[in-house]
Structure formats: C-alpha cells, structure tokens
Design a protein around this motif. Structure first.
Motif, PDB file in Angstrom:
ATOM      1  N   TRP A 143     -20.415 -34.967   4.539  1.00  0.00           N
ATOM      2  CA  TRP A 143     -19.857 -33.543   4.184  1.00  0.00           C
ATOM      3  C   TRP A 143     -18.668 -33.270   4.279  1.00  0.00           C
ATOM      4  CZ3 TRP A 143     -23.172 -30.305   1.751  1.00  0.00           C
ATOM      5  CH2 TRP A 143     -24.536 -30.603   1.860  1.00  0.00           C
ATOM      6  N   LEU A 144     -17.973 -32.262   3.247  1.00  0.00           N
ATOM      7  CA  LEU A 144     -16.449 -32.049   3.284  1.00  0.00           C
ATOM      8  C   LEU A 144     -16.446 -30.365   3.189  1.00  0.00           C
ATOM      9  CD1 LEU A 144     -16.415 -34.827   1.559  1.00  0.00           C
ATOM     10  CD2 LEU A 144     -13.886 -34.640   1.994  1.00  0.00           C
ATOM     11  N   ILE A 145     -15.954 -29.659   4.079  1.00  0.00           N
ATOM     12  CA  ILE A 145     -15.692 -28.307   4.058  1.00  0.00           C
ATOM     13  C   ILE A 145     -14.420 -27.963   4.168  1.00  0.00           C
ATOM     14  CG2 ILE A 145     -16.259 -26.227   5.449  1.00  0.00           C
ATOM     15  CD1 ILE A 145     -18.691 -27.641   6.398  1.00  0.00           C
ATOM     16  N   HIS A 146     -13.766 -27.354   3.086  1.00  0.00           N
ATOM     17  CA  HIS A 146     -12.168 -27.098   3.128  1.00  0.00           C
ATOM     18  C   HIS A 146     -12.101 -25.526   2.968  1.00  0.00           C
ATOM     19  CE1 HIS A 146     -10.047 -30.743   2.577  1.00  0.00           C
ATOM     20  NE2 HIS A 146     -11.146 -31.276   2.820  1.00  0.00           N
ATOM     21  N   VAL A 147     -11.010 -24.799   3.029  1.00  0.00           N
ATOM     22  CA  VAL A 147     -10.727 -23.528   2.650  1.00  0.00           C
ATOM     23  C   VAL A 147      -9.148 -23.652   2.491  1.00  0.00           C
ATOM     24  CG1 VAL A 147     -10.129 -23.134   5.187  1.00  0.00           C
ATOM     25  CG2 VAL A 147     -10.550 -21.198   3.492  1.00  0.00           C
ATOM     26  N   ASP A 148      -8.748 -23.118   1.183  1.00  0.00           N
ATOM     27  CA  ASP A 148      -7.616 -23.008   0.688  1.00  0.00           C
ATOM     28  C   ASP A 148      -6.896 -21.617   1.094  1.00  0.00           C
ATOM     29  OD1 ASP A 148      -8.258 -25.164  -0.828  1.00  0.00           O
ATOM     30  OD2 ASP A 148      -8.096 -24.575  -2.505  1.00  0.00           O
ATOM     31  N   ALA A 149      -5.840 -21.894   1.605  1.00  0.00           N
ATOM     32  CA  ALA A 149      -5.038 -20.563   2.151  1.00  0.00           C
ATOM     33  C   ALA A 149      -3.873 -20.136   1.188  1.00  0.00           C
ATOM     34  CB  ALA A 149      -4.265 -21.147   3.488  1.00  0.00           C
TER      35      ALA A 149
END
Length: 275
Positions: A143-149
C-alpha cells in the motif's frame, strides 16, 4: 502527483546535484550483497511492491521532457522528478517525492510564454504487506499513502493538501518475466476550486534482455477523471533499466499519450542509488 527563477542557475544547480549523486554512486562497492539488488519505483508508472529495508536510504532522480500540441497550442516542459525513500522499518518506508525544477514553454499564435519554478512536494509511506511466491502464484503486495503539499512556485502550486492511496501487486513469472498492476484513488481540486476524486489504474510487463538489463512495456491510466476535472491521462510506455551494481541503476523510458489530456510524447532518463 506533480515564480520565475534564473533558468541558467536552475540548470547549473540541478546538473551539479546529478553529478554529486552519480559520483557517490560510483563509490558504492562493486561487490554484491545477499539481497537481489536495488528495486526502484521508476521509470515505469507502476510502483514496486518492495521497500528499501530498515535503515536504508535510496534516491531516484531524473530529467523528464514532455511535448504536446493541441489546437495549434504547442507546449514543452522539462522537469526533474525525484523520489527519496528511507526504510523506517523492515516493511515500511517513508517517502518524499517531487517533480523538482520545472521549465514550461507554451507557444500559441506566434507568441511564446516561458515559466520556470518548482513543483509541489509529496509526503508519504509505503507498506509492504506480503511477499510474492517464487512460482508466481502469489504476488508481492504493498500500500502507498501520499499527500501532496501546496509547496511549489506559484505557477505550479496545487490547491490545498491532496491525498492519494494506491495498491500495487507484482508477480514473478516463468523465464524471469514479471508483471505488475496498480490501482488507486486521489483527491484533487478542479479549475472551479471544487474537490473531486479521480482514479489510477496501470499494468506493466517486465522482460529480461541480458544480465542486469531489463525492458518493460506498460499501459498507465495515470489520472482517470471526467473532462470537467481535467480529463483522462492515459499513456503507453516502454523503457530500459541497467543495474550497474547491486546499489546503482540507470534507466530510460518513453511515453506516448493515448488520451487527449495526456502529453503527446514524454521521455525520461534517470539514476537510482541505494545507500
């Protein structure tokens, strides 16, 4: 999952960075380790299910070029996609990703507008949840979890914090072939500043060529959204990887846009180093 500056300075700074990385890579011992060597998340779109391992650090950097012509408007973009990966635990890595320095040139009606700056940065993690079987009956999964800032230059900065989640699976196949699929969802804002959810779906096939050389072919739905929300970005791509040492890989890939919203052509060349 991607303010004017001095372009000459930007080129020089990035060139010096690549030279430093490559010089450090050449200092990596040529003797092999007990593992199977470096596993990268580039140059294809489908992410690897492997993590870098506890205490390991990996940098994957490149130069990328996009070309597009739509209704008489021609655009050319150069960027420097870079991914930093650090193994916090055996099966979990922390990640920092960005398209880096960007230079965009748009020509329409005989006039050309050029903008330079820096892309947003994405923070995330990868969690390797299962090892694959040697006979290919069970895939390796993560699983990959990201958030773009919203951290980039004004010309390239997105609206607000934009999360995404992806699931990737890889199979080892007979004759040293490999296959991978990735599916996911992301949240973005459209031109009206309204939030929407888009999809991700891609599949890749890896082919051995000779010792330490591999090729791949891939179909990637990099962004699946309605026309109101930017449209679908679908590409057909192929490329090569060359593992010089267990901790150093060079690569290149070319992408052909299959949908209206995708660039007509994209090309990248990169280097990945594990420490």
């Amino acid at each position: 999952m991607t303010a004017a500056t001095d372009v000459a300075g930007m080129r020089a700074g990035h060139g010096a960075g690549l030279l430093l990385i490559f010089t450090a890579a050449l200092a990596v011992p040529l003797t092999g380790r007990a593992d199977d060597g470096i596993a990268t998340d580039r140059p294809d779109f489908v992410e690897s299910s492997d993590t870098v391992g506890k205490g390991r650090f990996q940098i994957e950097t490149s130069v990328a070029f996009d070309r597009d012509k739509t209704q008489g408007v021609r655009s050319r973009t150069r960027s420097t996609p870079t991914l930093l990966r650090w193994g916090a635990w055996d099966h979990v890595e922390l990640r920092l990703e960005t398209d880096g320095a960007i230079r965009s040139k748009v020509t329409a009606g005989g006039l050309t507008d050029t903008v330079s700056g820096f892309a947003d940065t994405s923070l995330g993690l990868k969690w390797h949840v299962a090892d694959g079987s040697e006979d290919g009956s069970r895939p390796g999964m993560a699983w990959l979890i990201h958030v773009d800032a919203p951290s980039g230059s004004s010309a390239f900065k997105g609206e607000g914090w934009r999360p995404s989640v992806r699931f990737t699976a890889e199979w080892d196949l007979p004759r040293d072939l490999s296959a991978g699929v990735m599916a996911g969802l992301y949240q973005e804002r459209n031109s009206d500043n309204h939030r929407y959810v888009g999809g991700i779906l891609a599949a890749t096939l890896g082919v051995p060529l000779r010792e330490n050389w591999r090729a791949f072919v891939e179909v990637a739905g990099q962004s699946l959204a309605s026309n109101r929300n930017g449209g679908k970005v679908v590409t057909l791509d192929t490329g090569l990887t060359w593992q010089l040492t267990p901790d150093l890989q060079m690569d290149t890939a070319v992408f052909r846009g299959l949908s209206k919203a995708a660039p007509d052509w994209s090309w990248t060349v990169g280097v990945s180093v594990r420490f």
